[in-house]
Design a protein around this motif. Sequence first.
Motif, PDB file in Angstrom:
ATOM      1  N   THR A  13     -79.183  22.143 -35.380  1.00 16.39           N
ATOM      2  CA  THR A  13     -78.235  22.699 -36.342  1.00 16.39           C
ATOM      3  C   THR A  13     -76.836  22.297 -35.908  1.00 16.39           C
ATOM      4  N   MET A  14     -76.024  21.821 -36.844  1.00 15.81           N
ATOM      5  CA  MET A  14     -74.696  21.359 -36.474  1.00 15.81           C
ATOM      6  C   MET A  14     -73.707  21.624 -37.598  1.00 15.81           C
ATOM      7  N   GLU A  15     -72.436  21.726 -37.230  1.00 18.53           N
ATOM      8  CA  GLU A  15     -71.363  21.911 -38.200  1.00 18.53           C
ATOM      9  C   GLU A  15     -70.779  20.553 -38.546  1.00 18.53           C
ATOM     10  N   ARG A  16     -70.790  20.222 -39.840  1.00 18.95           N
ATOM     11  CA  ARG A  16     -70.227  18.948 -40.316  1.00 18.95           C
ATOM     12  C   ARG A  16     -69.478  19.200 -41.618  1.00 18.95           C
ATOM     13  N   ASP A  17     -68.279  18.692 -41.705  1.00 16.60           N
ATOM     14  CA  ASP A  17     -67.489  18.775 -42.935  1.00 16.60           C
ATOM     15  C   ASP A  17     -67.348  20.216 -43.427  1.00 16.60           C
ATOM     16  N   GLY A  18     -67.217  21.151 -42.461  1.00 17.97           N
ATOM     17  CA  GLY A  18     -66.999  22.544 -42.823  1.00 17.97           C
ATOM     18  C   GLY A  18     -68.228  23.290 -43.292  1.00 17.97           C
ATOM     19  N   ARG A  19     -69.411  22.753 -43.055  1.00 14.85           N
ATOM     20  CA  ARG A  19     -70.645  23.428 -43.473  1.00 14.85           C
ATOM     21  C   ARG A  19     -71.703  23.284 -42.381  1.00 14.85           C
ATOM     22  N   THR A  20     -72.697  24.156 -42.457  1.00 15.15           N
ATOM     23  CA  THR A  20     -73.806  24.113 -41.503  1.00 15.15           C
ATOM     24  C   THR A  20     -74.909  23.213 -42.050  1.00 15.15           C
ATOM     25  N   GLU A  21     -75.318  22.234 -41.259  1.00 13.77           N
ATOM     26  CA  GLU A  21     -76.410  21.349 -41.668  1.00 13.77           C
ATOM     27  C   GLU A  21     -77.600  21.530 -40.729  1.00 13.77           C
ATOM     28  N   HIS A  22     -78.769  21.595 -41.324  1.00 18.36           N
ATOM     29  CA  HIS A  22     -80.031  21.687 -40.585  1.00 18.36           C
ATOM     30  C   HIS A  22     -80.664  20.298 -40.608  1.00 18.36           C
ATOM     31  N   VAL A  23     -80.869  19.739 -39.423  1.00 14.89           N
ATOM     32  CA  VAL A  23     -81.240  18.335 -39.320  1.00 14.89           C
ATOM     33  C   VAL A  23     -82.603  18.194 -38.650  1.00 14.89           C
ATOM     34  N   LEU A  24     -83.444  17.359 -39.240  1.00 14.23           N
ATOM     35  CA  LEU A  24     -84.694  16.928 -38.616  1.00 14.23           C
ATOM     36  C   LEU A  24     -84.563  15.441 -38.304  1.00 14.23           C
ATOM     37  N   VAL A  25     -84.936  15.063 -37.071  1.00 14.85           N
ATOM     38  CA  VAL A  25     -84.894  13.659 -36.662  1.00 14.85           C
ATOM     39  C   VAL A  25     -86.256  13.282 -36.094  1.00 14.85           C
ATOM     40  N   ASP A  26     -86.900  12.305 -36.695  1.00 15.52           N
ATOM     41  CA  ASP A  26     -88.181  11.803 -36.196  1.00 15.52           C
ATOM     42  C   ASP A  26     -87.897  10.808 -35.075  1.00 15.52           C
ATOM     43  N   VAL A  27     -88.290  11.167 -33.844  1.00 19.16           N
ATOM     44  CA  VAL A  27     -87.927  10.337 -32.691  1.00 19.16           C
ATOM     45  C   VAL A  27     -88.754   9.055 -32.623  1.00 19.16           C
ATOM     46  N   GLU A  28     -89.860   8.971 -33.357  1.00 22.15           N
ATOM     47  CA  GLU A  28     -90.661   7.744 -33.355  1.00 22.15           C
ATOM     48  C   GLU A  28     -90.172   6.740 -34.386  1.00 22.15           C
ATOM     49  N   SER A  29     -89.974   7.201 -35.602  1.00 19.78           N
ATOM     50  CA  SER A  29     -89.620   6.271 -36.673  1.00 19.78           C
ATOM     51  C   SER A  29     -88.116   6.130 -36.859  1.00 19.78           C
ATOM     52  N   GLY A  30     -87.351   7.121 -36.389  1.00 25.34           N
ATOM     53  CA  GLY A  30     -85.914   7.103 -36.628  1.00 25.34           C
ATOM     54  C   GLY A  30     -85.517   7.720 -37.957  1.00 25.34           C
ATOM     55  N   SER A  31     -86.485   8.138 -38.749  1.00 26.00           N
ATOM     56  CA  SER A  31     -86.180   8.789 -40.019  1.00 26.00           C
ATOM     57  C   SER A  31     -85.527  10.145 -39.767  1.00 26.00           C
ATOM     58  N   TRP A  32     -84.696  10.568 -40.728  1.00 28.17           N
ATOM     59  CA  TRP A  32     -84.029  11.859 -40.564  1.00 28.17           C
ATOM     60  C   TRP A  32     -83.762  12.491 -41.918  1.00 28.17           C
ATOM     61  N   ALA A  33     -83.557  13.813 -41.862  1.00 29.33           N
ATOM     62  CA  ALA A  33     -83.195  14.561 -43.068  1.00 29.33           C
ATOM     63  C   ALA A  33     -82.210  15.646 -42.670  1.00 29.33           C
ATOM     64  N   ALA A  34     -81.162  15.819 -43.476  1.00 31.48           N
ATOM     65  CA  ALA A  34     -80.162  16.861 -43.241  1.00 31.48           C
ATOM     66  C   ALA A  34     -80.062  17.727 -44.490  1.00 31.48           C
ATOM     67  N   LEU A  35     -80.118  19.047 -44.294  1.00 33.36           N
ATOM     68  CA  LEU A  35     -80.079  19.971 -45.419  1.00 33.36           C
ATOM     69  C   LEU A  35     -78.882  20.905 -45.279  1.00 33.36           C
ATOM     70  N   TYR A  36     -78.260  21.235 -46.431  1.00 35.10           N
ATOM     71  CA  TYR A  36     -77.157  22.188 -46.405  1.00 35.10           C
ATOM     72  C   TYR A  36     -77.093  22.910 -47.755  1.00 35.10           C
ATOM     73  N   GLU A  37     -76.411  24.055 -47.754  1.00 32.19           N
ATOM     74  CA  GLU A  37     -76.262  24.851 -48.963  1.00 32.19           C
ATOM     75  C   GLU A  37     -74.934  24.506 -49.634  1.00 32.19           C
ATOM     76  N   GLU A  38     -74.964  24.400 -50.987  1.00 29.93           N
ATOM     77  CA  GLU A  38     -73.752  24.114 -51.746  1.00 29.93           C
ATOM     78  C   GLU A  38     -73.893  24.731 -53.136  1.00 29.93           C
ATOM     79  N   ASP A  39     -73.008  25.676 -53.436  1.00 29.79           N
ATOM     80  CA  ASP A  39     -72.995  26.328 -54.751  1.00 29.79           C
ATOM     81  C   ASP A  39     -74.360  26.906 -55.117  1.00 29.79           C
ATOM     82  N   GLY A  40     -74.992  27.552 -54.129  1.00 31.58           N
ATOM     83  CA  GLY A  40     -76.278  28.197 -54.388  1.00 31.58           C
ATOM     84  C   GLY A  40     -77.460  27.250 -54.425  1.00 31.58           C
ATOM     85  N   ARG A  41     -77.216  25.978 -54.198  1.00 27.62           N
ATOM     86  CA  ARG A  41     -78.313  25.007 -54.181  1.00 27.62           C
ATOM     87  C   ARG A  41     -78.495  24.470 -52.765  1.00 27.62           C
TER      88      ARG A  41
END
Length: 457
Positions: free
Chosen positions: A383-411
């Motif tokens: 979990t990290m703070e980026r651009d004034g918001r909290t992002e939840h990040v998954l990083v696949d250490v084998e493939s290098g794939s990643w996903a970052a999720l954050y809340e914005e306007d209820g979405r």
Amino acid sequence: MRVTVIGSQVFCVRIDSDVLDWRTDYNRLTYTPVEPPPGIEQSLHRYLDCFGLVFGAFDFCVGEDGQWWFLECNPSDQWYWLEDFVTDQAQLHQQLIDSMTANGSLRTEPWKRAVEIVARHEFLRTGFFRRVDGAVPSAWAPVLGGDAGWLEASYEDESLVTQIAGTVMPADIRGQIMRTPTSSSTLPSLVVPMLEDLWVEPESKVLEIGTGTGYSTAVLCARLSKEYVTSIEYDEEVAARARTALGRRGMYPTLVSGDGLLGYADGAPYDRVIATSGVRTVPAAWIEQTRPGGLILATIGGWLGSSELARLTVHGDGTATGPLLNGQVSFMLARPHMPPALGLLPDLSEGKEREAIIGTDALNDWTSRFVVQLAAPHAHRLTMERDGRTEHVLVDVESGSWAALYEEDGRCIVRQDGPDALWDAVEEQLGRWRAACTPALEEFTVSVTPQGQTINW
């Protein structure tokens, strides 16, 4: 050993001396309350019954192999009374047993008798680490055997950290340490139900993966006798301390230092295998070393921190199947199964964004997080703070794939990149689980074959 029997009560004290003739200087003796091994108490009661006695002070010597040798019985009133320590320890031990019985974690009489025999503080004499309240990041302070609060904490129903960072023991430091725990004495209300779930029979041969302090090994010995128990520990120093603690109790099972994931072929086949460290996948060696019809009890988990106990039945074709058992059981992962260092993060500003179908709540619930692990078994979470918001990040250490999720306007917005669409795979897996009406973990089935491990519901 001096074992004093008064009616139905038995008091056993180990007497150690650094001189051959211990009678020459009583001030050089040390006295340690211990429990006699299974069978000794019954034999002493039979001895007294034969002579119509209600009191006896029995002397034994103990060989290097743990064999007790009877010397004499003194029917007069000579004993050394460690009143305060024995009374406090016995009360604390009984309180723990009563608490476990009341909360349902100690369910059957054979295991209750085994827990009564084994004094937990004997396996914590080298101390433990207590978490420092309010410390960020987490810090640990040593509590040594004999320190204020040590005995009381030994009988609290809590896990106690016994090693930090792979090598640091409580006696090694003064002050605090901010590193990751690597070995612990697991809370009794988790260990004992696991042992009961192993469904042992009187002469079951058991292989324990992860000796740790030796407490659970001792409970197994008290329940089955030492010749049916083999225990393997990865860390040689941890194994040596457990061997010493078990020896103080007069218990000498087969103890092995080595990689528990490889089992111990020299003692195979086993009727039961139990792992007190977590694994991501059940090792083939455990199945190979378990007789057909035997059981494997292991905690299966992943790098997102959700795990569950599985009880697998081994089949004659070299496969094993069985259910997960409900309880949110968690153990430290076996060291070869621990996640690798994350290394340099990818550029999280890249990637494609879309509105997520499933949001970050899936990462906070124990069961849904277990399902996420099935879809992303090589993923780290941060979990990290980026651009004034909290992002939840998954990083696949084998493939290098990643996903970052954050809340914005209820979405919930997901941004992802790499060879695989990581959050797409998570949503697909969670979608199947939800379509099946979100079955609980005890409705999941684990199958292990030579081709690999699968978990389905």
